[in-house]
Design an enzyme around this catalytic site. Structure first.
Site, PDB file in Angstrom:
ATOM      1  N   GLY A 144       0.478  -0.915  -0.481  1.00 51.26           N
ATOM      2  CA  GLY A 144      -0.070   0.338  -0.470  1.00 51.26           C
ATOM      3  C   GLY A 144       1.092   0.969  -0.195  1.00 51.26           C
ATOM      4  CB  CYS A 145       4.615   1.757   0.199  1.00 49.81           C
ATOM      5  SG  CYS A 145       4.141   1.482   1.855  1.00 49.81           S
ATOM      6  CB  SER A 146       3.494   6.006  -3.456  1.00 49.81           C
ATOM      7  OG  SER A 146       4.276   6.649  -2.891  1.00 49.81           O
ATOM      8  CB  ALA A 147       8.175   4.512  -2.041  1.00 49.48           C
TER       9      ALA A 147
END
Length: 136
Positions: A46-49
């Protein structure tokens, strides 16, 4: 690693871009995480990175290794880790990490795509702590 209270003390004196620079600096201060530990099992969803978190235990305390492929995100995970680093697993399992991070007001300081993974980082840390505390 700096304590959360030390980081907050410095953070409160800073504004805007200076706060970004502090987060980047925190990320640079993280212990090196061996590439072999950067696996699907340690990846925070769920992290963009890409963000990896790996727990270790020593003398009844939790110690986390963490990394990210983005500088600001690496600083955010460093902030999360600083709230729980080298504390007993049972204490981390019972801790309200989100409340500990509230004074940083990350939701209003950073863009939503940078903070969207914070709850997942916290959940993973607490999941590890709960699992380890159960075996103590």
């Amino acid at each position: 690693m700096r304590t959360l209270s030390d980081i907050l003390e410095e953070y409160e004196f800073l504004e805007g871009d200076e706060r970004y620079r502090l987060l980047i600096e925190l990320g640079r201060e993280l212990e090196d995480m061996p590439d072999a530990l950067k696996t699907d099992a340690t990846l925070v969803r769920g992290c963009s990175a890409a963000v990896w978190v790996y727990p270790t235990t020593s003398d009844d305390t939790l110690h986390f290794l963490a990394d990210s492929n983005a500088a600001i995100t690496k600083g955010i995970v460093a902030l999360v880790i600083s709230a729980v680093q080298d504390k007993p697993a049972s204490e981390v399992a019972a801790m309200d990490v989100r409340a500990a991070l509230e004074p940083f007001d990350l939701q209003n300081q950073l863009s939503s795509n940078r903070t969207q993974g914070v709850p997942n980082m916290i959940a993973l840390v607490k999941e590890h702590a709960t699992r380890i505390a159960a075996t103590e």
